[in-house]
Design an enzyme around this catalytic site. Sequence first.
Site, mmCIF file in Angstrom:
data_model
loop_
_atom_site.group_PDB
_atom_site.id
_atom_site.type_symbol
_atom_site.label_atom_id
_atom_site.label_comp_id
_atom_site.label_asym_id
_atom_site.label_seq_id
_atom_site.Cartn_x
_atom_site.Cartn_y
_atom_site.Cartn_z
ATOM 1 N N LYS A 1 48.365 7.247 53.521
ATOM 2 C CA LYS A 1 49.699 7.832 53.675
ATOM 3 C C LYS A 1 50.502 7.531 52.416
ATOM 4 C CE LYS A 1 53.103 6.020 56.353
ATOM 5 N NZ LYS A 1 54.165 5.815 55.342
ATOM 6 N N ASP B 1 53.019 -0.242 55.290
ATOM 7 C CA ASP B 1 53.573 -1.266 54.400
ATOM 8 C C ASP B 1 54.738 -1.989 55.089
ATOM 9 O OD1 ASP B 1 55.555 0.649 54.192
ATOM 10 O OD2 ASP B 1 55.665 0.612 52.001
ATOM 11 N N SER B 2 55.066 -1.551 56.303
ATOM 12 C CA SER B 2 56.007 -2.314 57.138
ATOM 13 C C SER B 2 55.464 -3.721 57.383
ATOM 14 C CB SER B 2 56.250 -1.593 58.466
ATOM 15 O OG SER B 2 55.021 -1.279 59.094
ATOM 16 N N GLU C 1 54.409 7.729 50.843
ATOM 17 C CA GLU C 1 55.822 8.058 50.970
ATOM 18 C C GLU C 1 56.073 9.189 49.970
ATOM 19 O OE1 GLU C 1 58.709 4.962 51.114
ATOM 20 O OE2 GLU C 1 57.629 3.892 52.693
ATOM 21 N N GLU D 1 60.534 10.641 59.204
ATOM 22 C CA GLU D 1 61.221 9.416 59.632
ATOM 23 C C GLU D 1 62.737 9.581 59.579
ATOM 24 O OE1 GLU D 1 59.758 5.784 57.905
ATOM 25 O OE2 GLU D 1 61.371 4.586 58.808
ATOM 26 N N ASP E 1 48.564 2.775 54.297
ATOM 27 C CA ASP E 1 49.825 3.160 53.660
ATOM 28 C C ASP E 1 49.797 2.679 52.206
ATOM 29 O OD1 ASP E 1 52.318 4.267 53.794
ATOM 30 O OD2 ASP E 1 53.251 2.584 54.853
#
Length: 295
Positions: A137, A68-69, A139, A206, A107
């Site tokens: 993925k 999502d970056s 978070e 991270e 993500d």
Amino acid sequence: MCDGSRLRGLSALARIEPFYRFGVDTTHMTTTRGLREADEPITMLTAYDALTARIIDDCEIDIVLVGDSMGTTVLGYDDTLPVTLAEVKSRTAAVARGTDDALVVADMPFLSVGVDESETVRNAGEMLKEAGADAVKLESGPHTVEITERLSQLGIPVMAHLGLTPQHVNQLGGYTRQGTTTEAAEEIIALAREHQAAGAFALVLEHVPANVASRVTDALDIPTIGIGAGPDCDGQVLVGTDIMGLSEDVPPFAEQFGDVKGEMTEAVESYREAVESGQFPADEHSHTEPDLDLD
Ligand code: KIV
């Protein structure tokens, strides 16, 4: 050097085994690595389009993350919060089309997970069913243990993500280092164990101290993949545009390995100059039809 060669041999096949064990469909990723005991760290990079994914795949990177970056790197948002499920789905489908061997991980964007269980399952399922991802993925935090278990039971492989979770930027007050107190570090280690027990097949760590990442890695059977988490993880991930020299802002833990922005700027400037000076198009770029009867 990227030669696009696919000759990995038996050791490469052996390295898929843990992904298989944790539920990832490995049938079309015969060169994906991942064995924790293997001598080479797992490599993971982000990509958001088929063109970049093709380059990354040809360079034999093990995992392509459709992060999502994308919100800040290519979609022009200030942070990752506005990124939609449809945006990640469309980009994941493009990346999957551009990838033959690497594992494709989608993500899950802000609020696509955790609001409601059936909605979460549907959202994550669409990444595999419609977009062609191999895994998702999330978070992660205390709120994702149960959903990690549910998704894993349903055949949706989950990569967990602890430490700095950028979707929490408004609570964290910035993209700050995590796990810097003993209590916070112990919480990360405990959550890592809980996500492994819930079925996660890998864990991204991270922006945490290297000694915390090292402890988490020792505590788990599943592979850890670090970003700003020191050298002792089982693999490393960075944002593709950061390593290529395309990003505006690069986090302190990233390294620029190329100057793609410089190359692109040079190409665009050369084009503009060639058009403005009349050098482009040249004779070889045009053709004339001698038999046309034009007034
Ligand atoms: O969105 C992303 O690119 C990520 C990586 C930085 C791990 O989550």
